[in-house]
Design an enzyme around this catalytic site. Structure first.
Site, PDB file in Angstrom:
ATOM      1  N   HIS A 111       5.711 -36.561  87.387  1.00 36.98           N
ATOM      2  CA  HIS A 111       5.115 -35.558  86.485  1.00 36.98           C
ATOM      3  C   HIS A 111       6.121 -34.978  85.490  1.00 36.98           C
ATOM      4  O   HIS A 111       5.730 -34.256  84.578  1.00 36.98           O
ATOM      5  CB  HIS A 111       4.523 -34.391  87.284  1.00 36.98           C
TER       6      HIS A 111
HETATM    7 ZN   LIG Z   1       1.259 -36.401  94.381  1.00 39.48          ZN
END
Ligand SMILES: [Zn+2]
Length: 383
Positions: A136
């Site tokens: 992320h």
């Molecule tokens: Zn995850």
């Protein structure tokens, strides 16, 4: 002589924590290391100490202001509110903690080291960095417990080293938004993500295709072993075969497991091991990363089993005493940790969770699979 598999680790993961109340308060990589050592599976020549990535290495993807802010936050153990807001630190699950620069930089250094080993290797090379998989992380901000993005940095290193086609397969419960955004316009990286639908970060719809190089497979709650096997056989492996990648990168987050508290997916670790074994056969070189995973027992057992798969070892039915002792020494503050089942201590493999392959998954896979044979052509045009 066979090359590897190599296991990249560091003791920084043993001694640092995101803070007592954070889902990443739990030990993960250190437990995996202890567990595979207790099982006698970690030959000292296979263990590679993870270097810490230098700021210059991080700048290949990340912004200079952001990297400097992480270093300063670590040095001062303080971050000004305005800087914190700008870089999404000290909020939204991305705490200011003692090793806020060094720990993610070590995870990145490990994945860069893995890329270097693979570039130097003959075919058949396998490298495992369970601390990696921070998918992320954004160029200029932290996101979803990820401060930096080691998969992006590793793949950029591979491409810079002359690799022309990478197949990135992400089996984490969450969509790999940071990786997808970084390579959405780069046909040299083909990405396939299986993730829970309608879960944070709420990206990764099946319709998102990048430049033809992105295949998203959002799956519903209750996702079982048979359903992953169907996706593997009907989509992941045929796409891989059509692409003939030089390197496969697998993000093996353990949060799609039934025992994980942060998703509603319901895989057993057998399903992930089966997928990893099949992906290993797909390309001459393989990089395996960790990712999410928030139950200390299920992460340790799953990721130790990954190492067994990579080495062609069949896990024992019952764990020997030394391995069991590693698992019994863990504690977990969540309610499920107060009364853990015995199998979290004395087995590596979960009970299989097979079931019907639901129509919505069959339909989606059929739709996506129809694209498989044309993906290489789309990418050839996109170059
Ligand atoms: Zn995850």
């Amino acid at each position: 002589m066979a090359f590897g598999p190599f296991f990249i680790g560091s003791d920084i993961y043993r001694s640092s924590s995101y803070g007592a109340k954070h889902p990443l308060a739990i030990p993960r990589v250190s437990t995996v290391i202890d567990l595979v050592r207790a099982l006698g599976w970690l030959d000292p020549v296979a263990y590679v100490e993870s270097p810490k990535a230098t700021p210059a290495e991080l700048l290949r993807f990340h912004g200079a202001d952001y990297v400097a802010a992480l270093q300063r936050a670590e040095a001062e153990q303080h971050i000004a509110p305005e800087t914190a807001r700008r870089f999404n630190i000290d909020c939204n699950g991305n705490p200011l903690f003692r090793e806020i620069f060094s720990r993610p930089a070590t995870a990145c250094g490990g994945s860069l080291k893995a890329a270097d080993l693979l570039l130097a290797a003959a075919d058949g090379a396998v490298v495992y960095n369970p601390a990696g998989g921070t998918h992320h992380g954004r160029r200029d901000r932290a996101s979803g417990f990820c401060y930096l993005n080691d998969p992006v940095l590793a793949m950029l290193r591979l491409l810079d080293g002359g690799i022309a086609r990478i197949y990135y397969v992400d089996l984490d419960a969450h969509h790999c938004d940071g990786v997808a955004d970084a390579f959405a316009a780069d046909p040299r990286v083909v990405m396939l993500s299986v993730h829970e639908t309608a879960r944070w970060p709420y990206t990764g719809a099946a319709a998102e295709e990048g430049c033809g190089n992105i295949v998203n497979v959002p799956v519903p709650a209750g996702f079982n072993d048979s359903e992953l096997e169907h996706i593997l056989d009907a989509l992941i492996l045929p796409l891989g075969a059509a692409l003939a990648p030089e390197i496969v990168v697998v993000q093996c987050g353990a949060d799609a497991l039934a025992d994980d508290p942060l998703s509603k997916l319901a895989l057993s670790n057998n399903a992930l091991w089966h997928a990893l074994a099949a992906l290993k056969r797909l390309a001459p070189r393989l990089l395996v990363l960790g990712g999410g995973g928030y139950n200390p027992w299920s992460v340790a057992r799953c990721w130790a089993g990954n190492w067994a798969v990579l080495n062609g070892i069949a896990p024992p039915e019952a764990l020997p005493a030394a391995a069991e002792a590693v698992l019994r020494a863990l504690s977990w503050s969540r309610s499920a940790g107060r009364n853990p089942p015995e199998r979290w201590f004395n087995t590596l493999a979960d009970p299989p969770h097979r079931g019907a392959v639901r129509a919505e998954i069959r339909d989606l896979v059929a739709r996506l699979a129809a694209r498989v044979h044309i993906v290489p052509d789309i990418l050839a045009e996109a170059v």
